[in-house]
Scaffold this motif. Structure first.
Motif, mmCIF file in Angstrom:
data_model
loop_
_atom_site.group_PDB
_atom_site.id
_atom_site.type_symbol
_atom_site.label_atom_id
_atom_site.label_comp_id
_atom_site.label_asym_id
_atom_site.label_seq_id
_atom_site.Cartn_x
_atom_site.Cartn_y
_atom_site.Cartn_z
ATOM 1 N N ALA A 178 8.029 -8.918 8.075
ATOM 2 C CA ALA A 178 6.673 -9.008 7.527
ATOM 3 C C ALA A 178 5.777 -7.926 8.116
ATOM 4 O O ALA A 178 4.926 -7.347 7.424
ATOM 5 C CB ALA A 178 6.091 -10.395 7.796
ATOM 6 N N HIS A 179 5.973 -7.643 9.401
ATOM 7 C CA HIS A 179 5.223 -6.591 10.091
ATOM 8 C C HIS A 179 5.432 -5.251 9.393
ATOM 9 O O HIS A 179 4.474 -4.502 9.109
ATOM 10 C CB HIS A 179 5.713 -6.526 11.542
ATOM 11 N N VAL A 180 6.696 -4.928 9.077
ATOM 12 C CA VAL A 180 6.989 -3.701 8.340
ATOM 13 C C VAL A 180 6.385 -3.763 6.941
ATOM 14 O O VAL A 180 5.841 -2.773 6.430
ATOM 15 C CB VAL A 180 8.510 -3.477 8.258
ATOM 16 N N GLY A 181 6.462 -4.931 6.335
ATOM 17 C CA GLY A 181 5.941 -5.091 4.982
ATOM 18 C C GLY A 181 4.459 -4.820 4.873
ATOM 19 O O GLY A 181 3.979 -4.343 3.836
ATOM 20 N N ALA A 185 3.009 -2.357 2.069
ATOM 21 C CA ALA A 185 2.052 -2.818 1.061
ATOM 22 C C ALA A 185 0.747 -2.032 1.143
ATOM 23 O O ALA A 185 0.151 -1.690 0.114
ATOM 24 C CB ALA A 185 1.795 -4.317 1.232
ATOM 25 N N ALA A 186 0.301 -1.746 2.363
ATOM 26 C CA ALA A 186 -0.920 -0.954 2.528
ATOM 27 C C ALA A 186 -0.726 0.453 1.977
ATOM 28 O O ALA A 186 -1.633 1.033 1.362
ATOM 29 C CB ALA A 186 -1.307 -0.897 4.000
ATOM 30 N N PHE A 187 0.468 1.023 2.186
ATOM 31 C CA PHE A 187 0.741 2.360 1.668
ATOM 32 C C PHE A 187 0.810 2.343 0.146
ATOM 33 O O PHE A 187 0.308 3.255 -0.525
ATOM 34 C CB PHE A 187 2.046 2.887 2.268
ATOM 35 N N ALA A 188 1.420 1.297 -0.419
ATOM 36 C CA ALA A 188 1.446 1.167 -1.878
ATOM 37 C C ALA A 188 0.022 1.097 -2.431
ATOM 38 O O ALA A 188 -0.300 1.709 -3.459
ATOM 39 C CB ALA A 188 2.240 -0.076 -2.288
ATOM 40 N N ALA A 189 -0.848 0.355 -1.742
ATOM 41 C CA ALA A 189 -2.249 0.278 -2.164
ATOM 42 C C ALA A 189 -2.898 1.650 -2.120
ATOM 43 O O ALA A 189 -3.634 2.046 -3.042
ATOM 44 C CB ALA A 189 -3.007 -0.702 -1.271
ATOM 45 N N TRP A 190 -2.635 2.384 -1.040
ATOM 46 C CA TRP A 190 -3.199 3.730 -0.913
ATOM 47 C C TRP A 190 -2.731 4.635 -2.055
ATOM 48 O O TRP A 190 -3.527 5.373 -2.650
ATOM 49 C CB TRP A 190 -2.795 4.336 0.425
ATOM 50 N N LEU A 191 -1.439 4.590 -2.397
ATOM 51 C CA LEU A 191 -0.912 5.431 -3.472
ATOM 52 C C LEU A 191 -1.612 5.122 -4.787
ATOM 53 O O LEU A 191 -1.950 6.035 -5.556
ATOM 54 C CB LEU A 191 0.596 5.223 -3.605
ATOM 55 N N HIS A 192 -1.841 3.834 -5.040
ATOM 56 C CA HIS A 192 -2.503 3.463 -6.298
ATOM 57 C C HIS A 192 -3.980 3.855 -6.282
ATOM 58 O O HIS A 192 -4.529 4.235 -7.324
ATOM 59 C CB HIS A 192 -2.326 1.970 -6.561
ATOM 60 N N HIS A 205 -3.298 -4.787 -1.585
ATOM 61 C CA HIS A 205 -4.053 -5.192 -0.397
ATOM 62 C C HIS A 205 -3.905 -6.686 -0.155
ATOM 63 O O HIS A 205 -3.799 -7.143 0.996
ATOM 64 C CB HIS A 205 -5.537 -4.830 -0.553
ATOM 65 N N ASP A 206 -3.909 -7.471 -1.232
ATOM 66 C CA ASP A 206 -3.694 -8.917 -1.085
ATOM 67 C C ASP A 206 -2.324 -9.189 -0.464
ATOM 68 O O ASP A 206 -2.185 -10.043 0.429
ATOM 69 C CB ASP A 206 -3.780 -9.605 -2.450
ATOM 70 N N ALA A 207 -1.320 -8.462 -0.938
ATOM 71 C CA ALA A 207 0.029 -8.641 -0.388
ATOM 72 C C ALA A 207 0.068 -8.267 1.086
ATOM 73 O O ALA A 207 0.709 -8.953 1.899
ATOM 74 C CB ALA A 207 1.028 -7.790 -1.178
ATOM 75 N N ALA A 208 -0.631 -7.179 1.449
ATOM 76 C CA ALA A 208 -0.653 -6.745 2.850
ATOM 77 C C ALA A 208 -1.303 -7.799 3.735
ATOM 78 O O ALA A 208 -0.826 -8.074 4.851
ATOM 79 C CB ALA A 208 -1.401 -5.412 2.978
ATOM 80 N N GLN A 209 -2.391 -8.418 3.263
ATOM 81 C CA GLN A 209 -3.061 -9.426 4.071
ATOM 82 C C GLN A 209 -2.175 -10.660 4.273
ATOM 83 O O GLN A 209 -2.112 -11.217 5.375
ATOM 84 C CB GLN A 209 -4.376 -9.825 3.396
ATOM 85 N N GLU A 210 -1.488 -11.077 3.226
ATOM 86 C CA GLU A 210 -0.598 -12.231 3.377
ATOM 87 C C GLU A 210 0.521 -11.927 4.375
ATOM 88 O O GLU A 210 0.821 -12.733 5.272
ATOM 89 C CB GLU A 210 0.011 -12.618 2.028
ATOM 90 N N VAL A 226 -9.075 -3.538 7.262
ATOM 91 C CA VAL A 226 -9.636 -2.195 7.101
ATOM 92 C C VAL A 226 -9.127 -1.545 5.823
ATOM 93 O O VAL A 226 -9.873 -0.855 5.121
ATOM 94 C CB VAL A 226 -9.314 -1.313 8.324
ATOM 95 N N ASP A 227 -7.856 -1.766 5.503
ATOM 96 C CA ASP A 227 -7.334 -1.244 4.244
ATOM 97 C C ASP A 227 -8.121 -1.812 3.058
ATOM 98 O O ASP A 227 -8.416 -1.102 2.091
ATOM 99 C CB ASP A 227 -5.854 -1.601 4.097
ATOM 100 N N ARG A 228 -8.449 -3.093 3.142
ATOM 101 C CA ARG A 228 -9.264 -3.695 2.083
ATOM 102 C C ARG A 228 -10.649 -3.043 2.049
ATOM 103 O O ARG A 228 -11.216 -2.800 0.972
ATOM 104 C CB ARG A 228 -9.402 -5.197 2.350
#
Length: 419
Positions: A178-181, A185-192, A205-210, A226-228
């Motif tokens: 989950a730590h890696v995830g 997920a944050a990087f996927a959010a950044w790409l989008h 971002h929701d996925a990263a927070q969970e 912070v990503d959010r």
């Protein structure tokens, strides 16, 4: 002078680094996010019995630190030597078809194997965790050089896979996965976000927070907040940005310098949206004092990978505050010293500096800066840089009917009406 064929070129580049074919294959896998290349495939490339596809060549360019154009010319030379006609897109049609079929087969096999394994057992090998970590480092490099769209498919697929592994794993392995995830997920959010897809970015971002909460890691939760806040900055929601960053910093003394810097600089963006220059400078000065204490990036914050990281934020905040002269002064210090790997970012920065130049009533300089940014947009497809050019168009409105305004229209024409 004859152009070197792709096989000779790849072998020479590998020999210069002292790599075996397997080491080259391993580096390719790390950069591209695949697990299907081996020494035999590298051997086929070097013998030119299989010419790498355009996508493969882009990854090889990163592996060997050369331009994709050099590899494209070498591939064309190899095809000419074999008397082949290139298909549209740069590779022989039969090779493209083989590559597409191979990927479909490998993807289907992987999905079926994963589904079967998870149904049969809840064991997830912890060795997968460093594998994904290494892949992510390569992704960061590719993003800086090629832009977000080159990676979105690969990264989102890996995010889905990691999510399945988190659900399948037991105990400590689940938390570490989950730590890696969170980072994925944050990087996927950044790409989008970079591609101009904020709604999809918010879902990641929701996925990263969970995942952050599932990892039970304080720093993961802070980074997810912070990503959010970054997404809310793009939506000009200053209060939300400040609140999220303050929430991330509640346990500041127990956070690493990297995470503190990440939160402080984003809080400064929130302050700039609220028009508070004093707070902007105080937050960024504090972040600047902490940057030297960051010796390794654990969370993909780019505070080490981005040259002049804190000053980039300062110039951006100054521009948002309407402090054109101060912003321009900082950009003049940052942009000339940017390394080639920061080219996509330079496109964004040049667009912001162009707005400052227009505000300083220097339209000719604004056009030249916009020209530089537009060229990078064409190369990387960065929607962030494209948005900055839309701001240049607005800032240059007073000169729209003058020759310099027509020059700007010509610069912006190739990247779309109204930018």
């Amino acid at each position: 002078m004859a152009v070197e064929t792709i096989g000779h070129l790849l072998k020479r580049l590998r020999d210069e680094r002292g790599w075996t074919q397997q080491q080259a294959a391993d580096e390719y896998c790390r950069v591209s996010g695949t697990i299907t290349k081996d020494a035999r495939e590298v051997g086929r490339w070097e013998r030119s019995t299989r010419i790498p596809t355009p996508e493969t060549r882009r990854h090889l360019a990163v592996v060997f630190g050369v331009s994709a154009g050099i590899l494209d010319r070498a591939a064309a030379a190899a095809r000419e030597a074999r008397h082949e006609e290139p298909a549209e897109g740069g590779a022989p049609a039969h090779e493209e078809a083989i590559e597409v079929d191979r990927r479909r087969f490998v993807g289907a096999l992987a999905a079926a194997s994963l589904s079967t394994a998870m149904a049969a057992s809840r064991h997830v090998d912890p060795a997968l965790i460093p594998y994904f970590q290494q892949q992510l480092e390569g992704h960061y490099r590719v993003d800086m050089m090629l832009g977000s769209r080159a990676l979105m498919g690969t990264v989102t697929a890996q995010c889905d896979l990691i999510g399945q592994l988190v659900d399948a794993a037991d105990g400590p392995t689940r938390q570490r996965m989950a730590h890696v995830g969170v980072s994925y997920a944050a990087f996927a959010a950044w790409l989008h976000l970079d591609a101009g897809e904020p709604t999809t970015a918010l879902r990641w971002h929701d996925a990263a927070q969970e995942l952050a909460h599932r990892s039970r890691d304080r720093e993961a939760v802070a980074c997810a907040l912070v990503d959010r806040a970054m997404a809310r900055t793009d939506q000009t929601m200053g209060r939300a940005v400040v609140d999220l960053c303050e929430g991330a910093l509640i346990d500041a003394p127990r956070l690493s310098p990297e995470v503190q810097v990440f939160a402080l600089q984003q809080q400064a963006h929130g302050a700039s949206l609220l028009g508070d220059r004093r707070q902007v400078d105080e937050l960024l000065d504090k972040a600047g004092r902490l940057v030297d204490a960051v010796d390794v990036e654990m969370w993909g914050t780019a505070c080490l990978r981005t040259p002049h990281y804190v000053e980039v934020q300062r110039a951006t905040c100054y521009g948002r505050l309407g402090l054109a002269r101060e912003a321009d002064r900082v950009w003049q210090e940052i942009i000339p010293s940017a390394p080639p790997t920061a080219r996509r970012d330079v496109g964004v920065w040049a667009g912001r500096q162009a707005v400052a130049a227009a505000a300083l009533r220097e339209p000719e300089r604004a056009v030249e800066l916009a020209r530089r940014a537009a060229g990078i947009v064409m190369e990387t497809g960065s929607e962030r840089a494209r948005r900055e050019l839309a701001s240049v168009e607005t800032a240059m409105a007073p000169w729209q009917a003058e020759p310099v305004g027509q020059d700007l229209a010509e610069v912006l024409a190739p990247i779309g009406k109204g930018v």
